[in-house]
Design a protein around this motif. Structure first.
Motif, mmCIF file in Angstrom:
data_model
loop_
_atom_site.group_PDB
_atom_site.id
_atom_site.type_symbol
_atom_site.label_atom_id
_atom_site.label_comp_id
_atom_site.label_asym_id
_atom_site.label_seq_id
_atom_site.Cartn_x
_atom_site.Cartn_y
_atom_site.Cartn_z
ATOM 1 N N ASP A 92 15.947 -2.451 17.319
ATOM 2 C CA ASP A 92 15.253 -1.182 17.580
ATOM 3 C C ASP A 92 13.881 -1.093 16.912
ATOM 4 N N LYS A 93 13.654 -1.844 15.841
ATOM 5 C CA LYS A 93 12.377 -1.758 15.134
ATOM 6 C C LYS A 93 11.280 -2.614 15.775
ATOM 7 N N ASP A 94 11.648 -3.403 16.791
ATOM 8 C CA ASP A 94 10.640 -4.142 17.544
ATOM 9 C C ASP A 94 9.877 -3.163 18.432
ATOM 10 N N LYS A 133 6.602 -7.281 20.939
ATOM 11 C CA LYS A 133 6.288 -7.716 19.575
ATOM 12 C C LYS A 133 7.549 -7.696 18.724
ATOM 13 N N SER A 134 7.794 -8.824 18.038
ATOM 14 C CA SER A 134 8.919 -8.913 17.115
ATOM 15 C C SER A 134 8.507 -8.374 15.749
ATOM 16 N N VAL A 146 7.039 -14.010 23.097
ATOM 17 C CA VAL A 146 6.373 -13.349 21.978
ATOM 18 C C VAL A 146 6.467 -14.270 20.767
ATOM 19 N N LYS A 147 5.638 -14.043 19.774
ATOM 20 C CA LYS A 147 5.663 -14.846 18.541
ATOM 21 C C LYS A 147 6.686 -14.269 17.574
ATOM 22 N N GLY A 191 10.403 -7.164 27.883
ATOM 23 C CA GLY A 191 9.542 -6.832 26.757
ATOM 24 C C GLY A 191 10.228 -6.751 25.409
ATOM 25 N N LYS A 192 11.560 -6.875 25.374
ATOM 26 C CA LYS A 192 12.307 -6.764 24.123
ATOM 27 C C LYS A 192 12.651 -8.159 23.597
ATOM 28 N N PRO A 193 12.132 -8.521 22.397
ATOM 29 C CA PRO A 193 12.461 -9.819 21.812
ATOM 30 C C PRO A 193 13.974 -9.972 21.635
#
Length: 123
Positions: A47-49, A53-54, A82-83, A95-97
């Motif tokens: 949830d904090k991503d 973006k990770s 994503v990195k 879009g979610k890592p």
């Protein structure tokens, strides 16, 4: 004739790329369909991503390893790259890592779902 051969080759290459394997698969579980890696290990979102973006730092990645992409992986459709904090590319779905969880010991385990109220199986 040469143009025809080149055209057929391009068409074949395009057709094969359309059937490229996705980096993960949907599997049926008691929680419905969830994403799992090729070994059947459950994938999770954090949830904090933020979108694309990770925010899982190096310490976080020790418990929640990034679902790394192969060196020449290409984003396609709902799959993006994503990195991770370790500098390597990781897969993101819509879009979610995506991450695995060190607490899961065998394919189908989902012990990371709900951890800290911020980790969830990827659906």
């Amino acid at each position: 004739m040469k143009t025809l051969i080149v055209s057929v080759g391009l068409l074949a290459a395009t057709a094969f790329s359309a059937f490229a394997a996705e980096p993960a698969k949907m599997v049926d579980t008691k929680m419905g369909k969830v994403l799992a890696d090729a070994k059947g290990m459950t994938l999770y979102t954090f949830d904090k991503d933020t979108m694309g973006k990770s925010n899982c730092d190096a310490a976080c990645l020790k418990k929640w390893p990034a679902f790394h992409a192969a060196a020449k992986a290409k984003a396609e459709g709902e799959w993006s790259l994503v990195k991770a904090a370790d500098g390597k590319e990781m897969w993101a779905y819509e879009g979610k890592p995506l991450y695995t969880f060190t607490g899961d010991k065998k394919p189908g385990d989902m012990t990371g779902d709900g951890v800290g109220g911020v980790w969830h199986v990827a659906k």
